[in-house]
Scaffold this motif. Structure first.
Motif, PDB file in Angstrom:
ATOM      1  N   UNK A 192       7.712 -11.593 -79.409  1.00 52.34           N
ATOM      2  CA  UNK A 192       7.201 -12.537 -78.412  1.00 52.34           C
ATOM      3  C   UNK A 192       5.887 -13.124 -78.925  1.00 52.34           C
ATOM      4  N   UNK A 193       5.808 -14.440 -78.913  1.00 50.06           N
ATOM      5  CA  UNK A 193       4.554 -15.119 -79.263  1.00 50.06           C
ATOM      6  C   UNK A 193       3.928 -15.599 -77.961  1.00 50.06           C
ATOM      7  N   UNK A 194       2.678 -15.186 -77.708  1.00 56.22           N
ATOM      8  CA  UNK A 194       1.989 -15.564 -76.487  1.00 56.22           C
ATOM      9  C   UNK A 194       0.820 -16.478 -76.860  1.00 56.22           C
ATOM     10  N   UNK A 195       0.795 -17.649 -76.275  1.00 53.91           N
ATOM     11  CA  UNK A 195      -0.244 -18.602 -76.636  1.00 53.91           C
ATOM     12  C   UNK A 195      -1.330 -18.606 -75.568  1.00 53.91           C
ATOM     13  N   UNK A 196      -2.583 -18.351 -76.036  1.00 51.99           N
ATOM     14  CA  UNK A 196      -3.694 -18.333 -75.088  1.00 51.99           C
ATOM     15  C   UNK A 196      -5.009 -18.649 -75.802  1.00 51.99           C
ATOM     16  N   UNK A 197      -6.107 -18.635 -75.042  1.00 51.54           N
ATOM     17  CA  UNK A 197      -7.426 -18.844 -75.605  1.00 51.54           C
ATOM     18  C   UNK A 197      -7.878 -17.574 -76.337  1.00 51.54           C
ATOM     19  N   UNK A 198      -8.656 -17.731 -77.397  1.00 54.07           N
ATOM     20  CA  UNK A 198      -9.132 -16.552 -78.140  1.00 54.07           C
ATOM     21  C   UNK A 198      -9.864 -15.587 -77.207  1.00 54.07           C
TER      22      UNK A 198
END
Lengths: 86, 86, 86
Positions: free
Chosen positions: B33-39
């Motif tokens: 699973x790739x989860x895209x978010x802010x650092x």
């Protein structure tokens, strides 16, 4: 894996590739493998992979991580050899 | 997603894994699973994932980006909470 | 590829996505494409992709590499145009 150069290898088939080879476009059904290891082992691992790979030029990229879960890091260190010194 | 910790989750089944676990080699069919978010949210997101994951040690890595399309960045910010301060 | 903006494109179908869009959760079956090129071409490549993509906001991220096999680097340079100067 036996040489403790990587803690894990994830292989994903079903990749459709279009690539340039000696100036011409080529198509292929390919597999991508993600190998998780310590940064200090990446060159040794790449050389071991290349020696066993059927391609003349396997595409080998080193992807950096910005961080990891502490248990992931502990597992990675426990399951790989210490990098060569110097 | 409900807690606005990630703007999106991409799940890819069909991954064949070989991994070392407590010194022995193991095989498994896994999902990535790739989860895209802010650092600034990555640690909070990782903790939330780990609390819900069935594995004792889910492999959680933070992949950095070198850049993004401006609309991608604007979407990411609009769809995630502001990171905790301090 | 014809414009030598990327040395290769790897397309992987079968990705299940959950994403936030204008505050609501949405689901989609998506495809991910990895495009390999020189760092100096990434903005030009992203603009070319965006101009051809059916989405209003395609998610475009630039992933850095920490290193590469020398033959991979030589292939990448041979198969892509020199980045614009300045």
């Amino acid at each position: 894996m036996r040489d403790r150069l990587a803690a894990c290898v994830n292989v994903r088939p079903g990749m459709r590739s279009v690539y340039a080879w000696k100036g011409a476009a080529a198509h292929a059904d390919e597999v991508v493998a993600f190998m998780k290891t310590r940064a200090g082992l990446s060159e040794t691992l790449a050389a071991a992979l290349k020696a066993r790979h059927p391609y003349e030029t396997p595409i080998i990229l080193h992807l950096p991580v910005a961080g990891a879960d502490p248990d992931t890091t502990a597992w990675m260190i426990a399951e790989t050899q210490a990098p060569p010194v110097g």
